[in-house]
Design a protein around this motif. Structure first.
Motif, PDB file in Angstrom:
ATOM      1  N   ASP A  16       0.824  -1.206   0.000  1.00 16.04           N
ATOM      2  CA  ASP A  16       0.000   0.000   0.000  1.00 16.04           C
ATOM      3  C   ASP A  16       0.860   1.258   0.000  1.00 16.04           C
ATOM      4  N   LYS A  17       1.984   1.195   0.698  1.00 19.50           N
ATOM      5  CA  LYS A  17       2.818   2.377   0.882  1.00 19.50           C
ATOM      6  C   LYS A  17       3.797   2.592  -0.276  1.00 19.50           C
ATOM      7  N   GLN A  18       4.495   1.518  -0.662  1.00 19.49           N
ATOM      8  CA  GLN A  18       5.560   1.639  -1.660  1.00 19.49           C
ATOM      9  C   GLN A  18       5.087   1.384  -3.088  1.00 19.49           C
ATOM     10  N   GLY A  19       3.901   0.842  -3.238  1.00 23.01           N
ATOM     11  CA  GLY A  19       3.382   0.614  -4.582  1.00 23.01           C
ATOM     12  C   GLY A  19       3.032  -0.842  -4.827  1.00 23.01           C
ATOM     13  N   GLU A  73       2.014   2.257 -11.821  1.00 20.02           N
ATOM     14  CA  GLU A  73       2.078   2.103 -10.363  1.00 20.02           C
ATOM     15  C   GLU A  73       0.864   2.753  -9.709  1.00 20.02           C
ATOM     16  N   TYR A  90      -0.955   3.282  -5.485  1.00 20.11           N
ATOM     17  CA  TYR A  90      -0.663   3.194  -4.053  1.00 20.11           C
ATOM     18  C   TYR A  90      -1.962   3.133  -3.272  1.00 20.11           C
TER      19      TYR A  90
END
Length: 435
Positions: A49-52, A173, A175
């Motif tokens: 969720d945070k980095q992709g 990408e 997120y």
């Protein structure tokens, strides 16, 4: 991606047994995989969720390829490392890909109904057609060409590498949480609060854990259940039969979700009851069918009956996957989707680890009985979810009508001021009867 996963499925237990490990040691190797998924799953979900989500999917490919490479070693520690890597990869497989798809679907503004069709087609092709071809291809590599039980894992690594190349070259990408200030711990707490504060999400997580826990226990149990006296069974062909049943189930789910009635929450109650009954067949055959006295040979009559029940269970699995995806897309908030989905995997991994840890303490029939009970409990929880969902839907409709009535009151006032008495009377009549 799914070909890389399905090629391995029929031969994991068989490969370990060929290396000379017993049921207890094989159970410990399976525990390592599920324990790894439990320990690292939520962390990798939060990172996705945070980095992709695209990066998480690439990480899945790399991790699973490394896991396949370890299958060449007969050493217990190396195989244990492979199971740990496989557990991490499994967590990413069942969270990052779906999260990427839902976010991309919403970002492009597609119709929400299309998401259900996408899920059902993905299960039909990925869990059905691709799995069947993978089972037959693996059977050809092992039995026809005689490349040995490690050959399907090499083929899986090749497909995973191809999939990684496609992801890197064509995916964009996306997120989960857009806030850059939130660290993993904050995101982790937010997901826990979302589950605790919304009964629908909590029920969905419990249902998923009970069903998938039973399903993964079944993955371990079906080989020894069909060959209790070391019968020679065609693993790849049986696996392909399972996947054909799963494909049939996904096709049924596609037709069911194409209509507004019955609702997903409604028909899944029946699916859980049927799946519970299908896993009772190994217990029934134990009491009604005499076991064969000669070791080896082909599959027994009791094994054929159990195989019929297992195919029924796999058909329920085919209905389950697109249906649970549909419910997750409705109830799980987008900002922490991967994190919450991996939260759901914690109890199911604990359940599977406990069962496999005690695999030598209980006969197979007892473990099938436990799975059947958990599936029946899932049907009860599904009933509760249906009741709550109906109440929420009616409450939402009531709020919309109240807002429309407020608009009508304003229009009545404006019409009255402008002398439009006929329009005023019509709006007054409509507002009083809109309920």
């Amino acid at each position: 991606m799914m070909a890389g996963d399905w090629l391995q499925g029929p031969y994991v237990y068989f490969l370990y047994s060929q290396y000379g490990f017993g049921k207890g040691e094989i159970g410990q190797l399976f525990i390592a995989g599920f324990g790894s998924s439990m320990l690292f799953g939520t962390i990798v979900g939060s990172l996705a969720d945070k980095q992709g989500r695209k990066r998480a999917c690439v990480t899945y490919c790399i991790t699973y390829i490394l896991s396949c490479i370890t299958k060449h070693s007969p050493q217990y520690k190396v195989l244990m490392l492979g199971r740990v890597l496989g557990g991490i990869a499994t967590s990413l497989l069942f969270s990052a890909f779906e999260s990427w798809l839902v976010a991309e679907h919403n970002k492009r503004g597609f119709d929400q109904q299309w998401l259900s069709l996408t899920f059902s087609k993905a299960i039909f092709l990925g869990n059905g057609l691709v799995a069947i071809v993978s089972g037959l291809f693996g059977n050809m590599l092992v039995d026809t060409i005689n490349l040995g039980p490690v050959a399907p894992f090499d083929a899986a690594a090749c497909f995973l590498a191809i999939g990684m190349a496609v992801i890197l070259s064509s995916w964009t990408e996306n997120y989960g949480d857009p806030s850059e200030s939130k660290d993993l711990l904050t995101q982790f707490k937010g997901a826990a609060v979302a589950i605790a504060s919304d009964e629908k999400i909590a029920l969905l997580g419990a249902i998923q854990s009970l069903f998938e826990g039973s399903m993964y226990t079944f993955v371990f149990l079906w080989t020894p259940a069909l060959s209790p006296n070391e019968e020679e069974i065609p693993h790849g062909f049986i696996f392909a039969t399972f996947m054909l049943a799963s494909m049939l189930g996904s096709s049924i789910a596609s037709r069911l979700m194409a209509h507004t009635s019955p609702k997903v929450e409604s028909y899944m109650q029946i699916v859980f009851v049927v799946s519970s009954a299908s896993l009772l067949l190994p217990i029934v055959t134990t009491f009604l069918v005499a076991p064969p006295k000669v070791r080896g040979g082909s599959i027994s009559f009791a094994g054929c009956i159990q195989l019929l029940g297992f195919c029924t269970f796999e058909a329920c699995v085919g209905i389950f996957w697109p249906s649970i995806m549909k419910m997750r897309s409705q109830y799980i908030p987008e900002e922490a989707r991967s994190t919450i989905m991996n939260f759901f995997r914690i109890p199911l991994n604990i359940f599977v680890c406990i069962v496999l840890y005690n695999v030598n303490a209980f006969p197979i029939t007892v473990m099938f009985g436990m799975c059947s009970i958990f599936l029946f409990v899932a049907s009860i929880l599904q009933r509760r979810l249906l009741v709550i969902a109906d109440k929420s839907s009616k409450y939402s409709v009531t709020l919309e009508l109240d807002e429309l009535q407020l608009i009508s009151v304003r229009l009545i006032y404006l019409c009255y001021r402008n002398g439009r008495k006929m329009t005023c009377n019509y709006l007054f009549f409509w507002s009083m009867n809109s309920q």
